[in-house]
Design an enzyme around this catalytic site. Structure first.
Site, PDB file in Angstrom:
ATOM      1  N   LYS A 114      39.143  30.443   9.909  1.00  0.00           N
ATOM      2  CA  LYS A 114      39.259  29.589  11.093  1.00  0.00           C
ATOM      3  C   LYS A 114      40.712  29.415  11.520  1.00  0.00           C
ATOM      4  CE  LYS A 114      34.913  27.028  10.894  1.00  0.00           C
ATOM      5  NZ  LYS A 114      34.272  25.703  10.783  1.00  0.00           N
ATOM      6  N   LYS A 196      27.428  40.126  11.133  1.00  0.00           N
ATOM      7  CA  LYS A 196      26.511  39.002  11.153  1.00  0.00           C
ATOM      8  C   LYS A 196      26.235  38.559  12.590  1.00  0.00           C
ATOM      9  CE  LYS A 196      26.252  34.450   9.319  1.00  0.00           C
ATOM     10  NZ  LYS A 196      26.956  33.325   8.754  1.00  0.00           N
ATOM     11  N   LYS A 199      26.809  33.251  17.267  1.00  0.00           N
ATOM     12  CA  LYS A 199      26.660  32.625  18.576  1.00  0.00           C
ATOM     13  C   LYS A 199      27.943  32.737  19.390  1.00  0.00           C
ATOM     14  CE  LYS A 199      28.599  28.504  17.022  1.00  0.00           C
ATOM     15  NZ  LYS A 199      28.718  27.169  16.636  1.00  0.00           N
TER      16      LYS A 199
END
Ligand code: TRP
Length: 334
Positions: A114, A196, A199
């Site tokens: 992140k 993966k 969204k």
């Protein structure tokens, strides 16, 4: 609550949820809720660790509340609440901060990922995220924590902090176990099946959102990347077809082998439509129920209010024990 073991899990209200979230979390929650005293949270404080539009965060919180309910979480049987409504979460996180070392947090994979993704906003909350998550779990004397595979490190920290606190101050916390659902734990992208499903993919055809209607779902599956031969078999050489087979298997509760047999000799185009229909038939009733609930904000507020009251009682039982053990003078009331 009757004497069952306690289960805790949470989802962040950070926008779109995909069928990966459904298979990896929500569907398991529904299955587990009758076997445990279940506490499900909307981790809104966690969501603040990356920049949010305040109005969106509010909207997403209602959306997620409605989605939990639409997926079959029973707000009477289980506790469903917003993390920020129970201040004990932030309070226990503070105490746990005093026994957690920066090195433990700076080496977390998710923190590193992140930090790269949000270079302009590497804030203390982002680093402290796993400590707040540990507080979420430990406040309820939780024994079982259903999580996605990407949260394993965070759960490990929660266990370490529980053990460390117990050793330092005497037995206080249950040491929780993680539960990673077996069926289809990893749903891959429809566009790049080596990655993966996410969204946040810029390619909207790469993922199926819980808000997609049946036409959209089927259209996206029709476009799913496969390969140039024509066999519908599960194999590492066929990541696209394998992903579709495992999605089909997860949504129909059929085994991969049975699905392979069912589609032997069938063309890719027909197979993709069948997968899309299987997914849509599960997702569509949930989407409709969610939208129905979203029109009734008063009901959603009532659910959250009731959930927070029940969660708070449990949480403060643990928090006051913790405050006492570390030597804080209990506040006199009345
Ligand atoms: N970090 C989790 C996720 O993004 C959400 C979460 C917050 C959570 N607190 C939790 C999950 C406590 C399990 C237990 O998936």
């Amino acid at each position: 609550m009757e004497e069952k073991k306690i289960l805790f899990s949470a989802i962040q209200p950070s926008g779109i949820l995909t069928i990966g979230n459904y298979l990896g979390a929500l569907r398991n929650f529904r299955k587990l809720q009758s076997d445990y005293n279940s506490v499900f949270s909307i981790a809104d404080l966690h969501t603040l660790t990356v920049k949010q539009e305040p109005a969106n965060l509010r909207k997403n919180t209602y959306e997620l509340t409605a989605l939990y309910l639409a997926c079959g979480i029973d707000a009477d049987q289980s506790i469903l609440f917003a993390q920020s409504h129970v201040s004990a979460h932030a309070e226990l996180a503070w105490i746990l901060n005093t026994i957690c070392y920066p090195g433990e947090l700076s080496r977390m994979t998710q923190f590193k990922d992140k930090s790269l993704k949000h270079e302009d906003n590497i804030n203390m909350g982002l680093m402290d995220y796993p400590v707040l998550m540990a507080a979420d779990i430990l406040l309820y004397q939780t024994e079982l924590v259903p999580i996605g595979a990407d949260q394993k490190q965070h759960l490990e920290l929660a266990r370490d902090l529980a053990i460390r606190f117990n050793n330092r101050y005497s037995e206080t916390f249950k040491v929780p176990e993680g539960y990673i659902g077996k069926s289809c734990a990893r749903v891959m992208s429809l566009a790049e099946p080596q990655r993966k499903m996410s969204k946040s993919d810029a390619n909207l055809n790469a993922f199926i959102s819980m808000d997609d209607d049946p036409d959209t779902i089927i259209r996206k599956f029709k476009r799913a990347v496969t390969d140039s031969d024509n066999k519908i078999i599960y194999s590492p050489e066929k990541p696209g077809i394998s992903n579709l087979l495992s999605i089909y298997s997860a949504f129909t509760n059929k085994s991969i082998e049975d699905a392979e047999k069912e589609f032997a000799g069938v063309g890719y185009a027909e197979f993709k439509v069948a997968v899309g229909e299987a997914v849509a038939s599960v997702i569509e009733p949930i989407r409709q129920e969610k939208n129905r609930l979203l029109n009734d904000k008063a009901y959603l507020d009532e659910v959250l209010k009731n959930g927070a009251e029940r969660a708070e009682r449990l949480a403060y039982r643990t928090l006051s024990k913790v405050y006492k053990k570390v030597g804080l003078v209990p506040r006199k009331r009345g």
